[in-house]
Enzyme design. Structure first.
Site, PDB file in Angstrom:
ATOM      1  N   ASP A 114       0.831  -1.207   0.000  1.00 10.58           N
ATOM      2  CA  ASP A 114       0.000   0.000   0.000  1.00 10.58           C
ATOM      3  C   ASP A 114       0.867   1.259   0.000  1.00 10.58           C
ATOM      4  O   ASP A 114       1.973   1.258   0.537  1.00 10.58           O
ATOM      5  CB  ASP A 114      -0.900  -0.019   1.249  1.00 10.58           C
ATOM      6  CG  ASP A 114      -2.094   0.911   1.108  1.00 10.58           C
ATOM      7  OD1 ASP A 114      -2.301   1.480   0.014  1.00 10.58           O
ATOM      8  OD2 ASP A 114      -2.822   1.087   2.103  1.00 10.58           O
ATOM      9  N   HIS A 158       2.509   3.250  -9.006  1.00  6.07           N
ATOM     10  CA  HIS A 158       2.387   1.822  -9.310  1.00  6.07           C
ATOM     11  C   HIS A 158       3.599   1.346 -10.104  1.00  6.07           C
ATOM     12  O   HIS A 158       4.116   0.259  -9.867  1.00  6.07           O
ATOM     13  CB  HIS A 158       1.098   1.533 -10.092  1.00  6.07           C
ATOM     14  CG  HIS A 158      -0.145   1.893  -9.327  1.00  6.07           C
ATOM     15  ND1 HIS A 158      -0.307   1.583  -7.997  1.00  6.07           N
ATOM     16  CD2 HIS A 158      -1.281   2.545  -9.703  1.00  6.07           C
ATOM     17  CE1 HIS A 158      -1.487   2.029  -7.579  1.00  6.07           C
ATOM     18  NE2 HIS A 158      -2.096   2.617  -8.597  1.00  6.07           N
ATOM     19  N   LEU A 174      11.381 -20.505  -4.550  1.00  6.93           N
ATOM     20  CA  LEU A 174      10.357 -19.611  -3.996  1.00  6.93           C
ATOM     21  C   LEU A 174       9.033 -19.693  -4.767  1.00  6.93           C
ATOM     22  O   LEU A 174       9.017 -19.661  -5.998  1.00  6.93           O
ATOM     23  CB  LEU A 174      10.883 -18.163  -4.048  1.00  6.93           C
ATOM     24  CG  LEU A 174       9.928 -17.076  -3.565  1.00  6.93           C
ATOM     25  CD1 LEU A 174       9.703 -17.163  -2.052  1.00  6.93           C
ATOM     26  CD2 LEU A 174      10.462 -15.690  -3.936  1.00  6.93           C
TER      27      LEU A 174
HETATM   28  C1  FPP Z   1      -1.930   0.162  -3.306  1.00  9.70           C
HETATM   29  O1  FPP Z   1      -1.469   1.495  -3.293  1.00  9.70           O
HETATM   30  C2  FPP Z   1      -1.393  -0.577  -4.441  1.00  9.70           C
HETATM   31  C3  FPP Z   1      -2.130  -1.191  -5.417  1.00  9.70           C
HETATM   32  C4  FPP Z   1      -3.603  -1.212  -5.430  1.00  9.70           C
HETATM   33  C5  FPP Z   1      -1.498  -1.874  -6.540  1.00  9.70           C
HETATM   34  C6  FPP Z   1      -0.213  -2.600  -6.252  1.00  9.70           C
HETATM   35  C7  FPP Z   1       0.447  -2.870  -7.557  1.00  9.70           C
HETATM   36  C8  FPP Z   1       1.784  -2.834  -7.788  1.00  9.70           C
HETATM   37  C9  FPP Z   1       2.792  -2.633  -6.724  1.00  9.70           C
HETATM   38  C10 FPP Z   1       2.324  -2.991  -9.153  1.00  9.70           C
HETATM   39  C11 FPP Z   1       1.923  -4.204  -9.906  1.00  9.70           C
HETATM   40  C12 FPP Z   1       2.210  -5.466  -9.219  1.00  9.70           C
HETATM   41  C13 FPP Z   1       2.659  -6.583  -9.831  1.00  9.70           C
HETATM   42  C14 FPP Z   1       2.764  -7.838  -9.038  1.00  9.70           C
HETATM   43  C15 FPP Z   1       3.076  -6.602 -11.228  1.00  9.70           C
HETATM   44  P1  FPP Z   1      -2.556   2.664  -3.378  1.00  9.70           P
HETATM   45  O2  FPP Z   1      -2.733   2.994  -4.812  1.00  9.70           O
HETATM   46  O3  FPP Z   1      -3.788   2.250  -2.657  1.00  9.70           O
HETATM   47  O4  FPP Z   1      -1.794   3.806  -2.612  1.00  9.70           O
HETATM   48  P2  FPP Z   1      -2.446   4.944  -1.711  1.00  9.70           P
HETATM   49  O5  FPP Z   1      -3.041   4.263  -0.517  1.00  9.70           O
HETATM   50  O6  FPP Z   1      -1.265   5.798  -1.359  1.00  9.70           O
HETATM   51  O7  FPP Z   1      -3.453   5.652  -2.555  1.00  9.70           O
END
Ligand code: FPP
Length: 257
Positions: free
Chosen positions: A22, A39, A133
């Site tokens: 997050d 992201h 893994l």
């Molecule tokens: C949460 O941060 C993150 C996500 C919903 C997406 C996570 C995805 C990635 C790290 C990249 C893709 C992953 C792979 C495995 C290829 P948020 O957007 O909710 O952040 P915020 O709380 O600061 O708004």
């Protein structure tokens, strides 16, 4: 009880780590960038934790990439996330395979585009026999969805007559869930400061040690992960036993499994 995990610099290593990644959006906002830049930056943290877990001998790493509720985000952000998932699979699958890692995706993949579904299936197929893994990506995943899905399948077995309701024990139920072949997560990490489980692995986290950090996901690296593992290593896991019993029998990872 003997633990099968390798000690690492004197710390007890979790066999399975589950992470809610997050804070991508806030990381980007802090830099006056669009949320999607967060992201993109998050992918390099994904790479770092996979490499670290592989190198120290963690058995499984489950990453929450997209929840069943994330469809509510702006359409443009959803499509960037899907594109990123596809591009990362294309780019990294061969590397995972070369490192003897097995990739699998949990969640309802039927909602994804055809190309993404194909790529997931072929990456899972290619890495199926790998013994290093286990990298698990939770995508369009929700813990309640997973439990409901298992209930539905068991209910139809009852209707078919292949199982009696009395035969549905905790173990039988668990064997109908995702990741039944892996140890349940020993350590759960959530970055980004929120202290919630957010519908992630609801059943499997029953005895998991929880670790929350304010670090935003794109800033999470090997040092942060090592910090979390050290914190975990210092905890006493009791699985319902008393502290004295735990000390006497040296129960750590292998409690009530
Ligand atoms: C949460 O941060 C993150 C996500 C919903 C997406 C996570 C995805 C990635 C790290 C990249 C893709 C992953 C792979 C495995 C290829 P948020 O957007 O909710 O952040 P915020 O709380 O600061 O708004």
């Amino acid at each position: 009880m003997e633990s099968e995990v390798k000690p690492f610099y004197g710390v007890q290593l979790p066999r399975h780590i589950a992470i809610i990644m997050d804070g991508n959006g806030r990381w980007a906002k802090n830099r006056f960038l669009p949320r999607t830049a967060g992201h993109h930056a998050g992918v390099s943290s994904v790479r770092k934790v996979i490499e670290y877990c592989g190198s120290v001998g963690v058995k499984a790493l489950t990453l929450f990439a997209f929840s069943s509720e994330n469809w509510r985000r702006p359409q443009q952000e959803v499509s960037v996330l899907m594109g990123l998932f596809l591009a990362t699979l294309e780019k990294e699958t061969a590397k995972l395979h070369k490192n003897n890692m097995r990739l699998r995706v949990i969640g309802d993949r039927t909602a994804f585009g055809f190309e993404l579904q194909e790529k997931i299936a072929s990456a899972e197929h290619l890495t199926f026999d790998n013994t290093g893994l286990n990298v698990v990506i939770a995508a369009n995943y929700g813990g309640r969805w997973e439990i409901t899905d298992a209930v539905r399948r068991l209910a139809s077995q009852v209707v078919d007559g292949t199982i009696n309701p009395e035969e549905i024990t905790t173990e039988v139920f668990a064997s109908n869930l995702n990741l039944a072949d892996l140890p349940e997560p020993d350590l759960f990490i959530r970055t980004g400061g929120e202290k919630r489980i957010s519908n992630f692995l609801l059943w499997q986290l029953a005895y998991t040690e929880l670790y929350f950090t304010d670090t935003l996901w794109p800033d999470f690296d090997e040092t942060e992960l090592e910090e979390a593992i050290k914190d975990y290593s210092g905890r006493q896991r009791r699985f319902g036993y008393t502290g004295e019993q735990v000390e006497k029998f040296f129960i750590h990872n292998d409690g009530l499994r």
